[in-house]
Design a protein around this motif. Sequence first.
Motif, mmCIF file in Angstrom:
data_model
loop_
_atom_site.group_PDB
_atom_site.id
_atom_site.type_symbol
_atom_site.label_atom_id
_atom_site.label_comp_id
_atom_site.label_asym_id
_atom_site.label_seq_id
_atom_site.Cartn_x
_atom_site.Cartn_y
_atom_site.Cartn_z
ATOM 1 N N PRO A 263 0.842 -1.214 0.000
ATOM 2 C CA PRO A 263 0.000 0.000 0.000
ATOM 3 C C PRO A 263 0.871 1.255 0.000
ATOM 4 C CG PRO A 263 -0.842 -1.601 1.572
ATOM 5 C CD PRO A 263 0.482 -2.124 1.105
ATOM 6 N N LYS A 264 0.368 2.308 -0.562
ATOM 7 C CA LYS A 264 1.138 3.533 -0.777
ATOM 8 C C LYS A 264 1.813 4.057 0.492
ATOM 9 C CE LYS A 264 0.576 8.361 -2.209
ATOM 10 N NZ LYS A 264 -0.383 9.401 -2.679
ATOM 11 N N GLY A 265 1.116 4.071 1.615
ATOM 12 C CA GLY A 265 1.648 4.698 2.823
ATOM 13 C C GLY A 265 2.571 3.829 3.649
ATOM 14 N N THR A 266 2.981 2.693 3.125
ATOM 15 C CA THR A 266 3.869 1.800 3.870
ATOM 16 C C THR A 266 5.169 2.528 4.236
ATOM 17 O OG1 THR A 266 2.959 -0.116 2.722
ATOM 18 C CG2 THR A 266 5.096 -0.400 3.801
ATOM 19 N N ARG A 267 5.571 2.419 5.492
ATOM 20 C CA ARG A 267 6.768 3.125 5.969
ATOM 21 C C ARG A 267 8.020 2.590 5.279
ATOM 22 N NH1 ARG A 267 6.730 2.211 12.253
ATOM 23 N NH2 ARG A 267 6.564 0.084 11.411
ATOM 24 N N ASP A 268 9.021 3.454 5.185
ATOM 25 C CA ASP A 268 10.264 3.076 4.522
ATOM 26 C C ASP A 268 10.887 1.838 5.161
ATOM 27 O OD1 ASP A 268 9.972 5.181 2.801
ATOM 28 O OD2 ASP A 268 11.471 6.464 3.770
ATOM 29 N N GLU A 269 10.916 1.784 6.505
ATOM 30 C CA GLU A 269 11.561 0.644 7.155
ATOM 31 C C GLU A 269 10.834 -0.665 6.855
ATOM 32 O OE1 GLU A 269 9.711 3.100 10.635
ATOM 33 O OE2 GLU A 269 10.457 3.456 8.598
ATOM 34 N N ASP A 270 9.493 -0.604 6.747
ATOM 35 C CA ASP A 270 8.732 -1.804 6.398
ATOM 36 C C ASP A 270 8.951 -2.176 4.938
ATOM 37 O OD1 ASP A 270 7.591 -2.360 8.885
ATOM 38 O OD2 ASP A 270 5.954 -0.938 8.562
ATOM 39 N N ALA A 271 8.975 -1.176 4.065
ATOM 40 C CA ALA A 271 9.196 -1.438 2.648
ATOM 41 C C ALA A 271 10.569 -2.055 2.404
ATOM 42 C CB ALA A 271 9.051 -0.142 1.850
ATOM 43 N N ILE A 272 11.572 -1.563 3.112
ATOM 44 C CA ILE A 272 12.927 -2.113 2.972
ATOM 45 C C ILE A 272 12.967 -3.553 3.475
ATOM 46 C CG2 ILE A 272 15.300 -1.910 3.830
ATOM 47 C CD1 ILE A 272 14.849 1.157 3.819
ATOM 48 N N ARG A 273 12.337 -3.799 4.621
ATOM 49 C CA ARG A 273 12.301 -5.155 5.175
ATOM 50 C C ARG A 273 11.618 -6.126 4.208
ATOM 51 N NH1 ARG A 273 8.282 -7.913 7.829
ATOM 52 N NH2 ARG A 273 6.964 -6.035 7.876
ATOM 53 N N LEU A 274 10.488 -5.712 3.657
ATOM 54 C CA LEU A 274 9.744 -6.572 2.737
ATOM 55 C C LEU A 274 10.523 -6.804 1.448
ATOM 56 C CD1 LEU A 274 6.213 -5.000 3.238
ATOM 57 C CD2 LEU A 274 6.889 -7.320 3.894
ATOM 58 N N ARG A 275 11.091 -5.738 0.895
ATOM 59 C CA ARG A 275 11.810 -5.896 -0.369
ATOM 60 C C ARG A 275 13.051 -6.769 -0.198
ATOM 61 N NH1 ARG A 275 15.995 -4.133 -3.243
ATOM 62 N NH2 ARG A 275 15.736 -4.387 -5.511
ATOM 63 N N ASP A 276 13.782 -6.590 0.894
ATOM 64 C CA ASP A 276 14.973 -7.416 1.127
ATOM 65 C C ASP A 276 14.608 -8.898 1.151
ATOM 66 O OD1 ASP A 276 16.593 -5.212 1.219
ATOM 67 O OD2 ASP A 276 16.795 -5.161 3.395
ATOM 68 N N ALA A 277 13.511 -9.225 1.842
ATOM 69 C CA ALA A 277 13.079 -10.626 1.919
ATOM 70 C C ALA A 277 12.600 -11.123 0.559
ATOM 71 C CB ALA A 277 11.983 -10.779 2.962
ATOM 72 N N LEU A 278 11.892 -10.277 -0.178
ATOM 73 C CA LEU A 278 11.412 -10.658 -1.506
ATOM 74 C C LEU A 278 12.566 -10.961 -2.448
ATOM 75 C CD1 LEU A 278 8.576 -8.014 -1.871
ATOM 76 C CD2 LEU A 278 8.229 -10.478 -2.130
ATOM 77 N N VAL A 279 13.583 -10.106 -2.448
ATOM 78 C CA VAL A 279 14.735 -10.308 -3.332
ATOM 79 C C VAL A 279 15.453 -11.610 -2.976
ATOM 80 C CG1 VAL A 279 16.988 -9.411 -4.002
ATOM 81 C CG2 VAL A 279 15.026 -7.862 -3.833
ATOM 82 N N LYS A 280 15.629 -11.872 -1.685
ATOM 83 C CA LYS A 280 16.274 -13.119 -1.276
ATOM 84 C C LYS A 280 15.456 -14.335 -1.703
ATOM 85 C CE LYS A 280 18.630 -11.112 2.735
ATOM 86 N NZ LYS A 280 18.658 -11.000 4.217
ATOM 87 N N ALA A 281 14.128 -14.229 -1.592
ATOM 88 C CA ALA A 281 13.263 -15.335 -2.003
ATOM 89 C C ALA A 281 13.344 -15.554 -3.514
ATOM 90 C CB ALA A 281 11.826 -15.060 -1.580
ATOM 91 N N VAL A 282 13.334 -14.464 -4.290
ATOM 92 C CA VAL A 282 13.419 -14.561 -5.746
ATOM 93 C C VAL A 282 14.743 -15.185 -6.170
ATOM 94 C CG1 VAL A 282 13.597 -13.189 -7.865
ATOM 95 C CG2 VAL A 282 11.818 -12.679 -6.202
#
Length: 321
Positions: free
Chosen positions: A256-275
């Motif tokens: 969602p648009k308002g997701t905080r930077d720290e949450d977005a970074i945490r999610l993206r880091d995990a997504l990249v590792k999973a990919v």
Amino acid sequence: MRLSAFGMLSLAILASLPVLQAKAQERERAPLRLVVPYAAGGTTDYVARLLQKPLGEFLKQTVIVENRPGAAGTIGTDNVAKAPADGNTLLFGNQGPNALAPTLRKTPYDALNDLRPLTTIAFMPLVLMTSAEKGPRSLELLLQQARKPGANVNYGSSGIGSLAHLTAVEFSRRGKLEMTHIPYQGGSQVATGLLQGDIQCSFATSLESASMVRSGRMRVLGVAAAHRVPSMPHIPAIAEVLPGFESVLWFAAFAPKGTRDEDAIRLRDALVKAVESADFRRYLAENHAEARASTPEQLTQLIQRDMQHWADVARTARVAM
């Protein structure tokens, strides 16, 4: 200065507090909703469920795949756009609701402003398939048939404005073909139309056609990629006869648009590792797809490029939504 036993114990407790707090946060964190805007069993759902296990492992969080189908993926996409921006919701999207639908008709969300792009997940070229019994034997024969004056060649898709439909429109335009579109309600109806000979060809994902190709009921005539796919070396790339022709289904993750930077970074880091995990990459390769992560900026550029390209295709062919 020498510390007493009590002082040393106090320091040890203080030193362990960050670790204890982090573990407590992990325990308190709600399950992550990975929203798939399509019904269970389809291509997008399949790839999302392949990602579910490694993503949960890297996040150290339970990941629940939640199917929210309807309106060509726009209902589930809108659900995420309006979800709480608490770091516990992700959209597993593709260019259908994230690039095509917003370009061709009004959607209840702004695809470029109501979602926070995180990374691409995978890329899967479409394939051109036909009935093994009633369809043309090769791509060249289909082209010859569809170029004859008064040709009665029909192609099917799972809906007007879908990627399969617009891909066929571009295929027909580039090849100077006489083809008629027959829209269906879903992939299973398209397959029935092919088997019955009501339509002569259709674009689909390799996953959609795989079981019927293995059973000998369907034949793949070509792959909509710039080059032949390593897992299908015997299948010609359509670009070999129609230079520049390409249509690739991509999958990507959004918050969602308002997701905080720290949450977005945490999610993206995990997504990249999973990919980038070995099992996920292998599973995708076995299904003629490529696992590939991107930056958020690259994902935004991909969406903008697809919006422009497919809008031009639809406008040129006067595709009405």
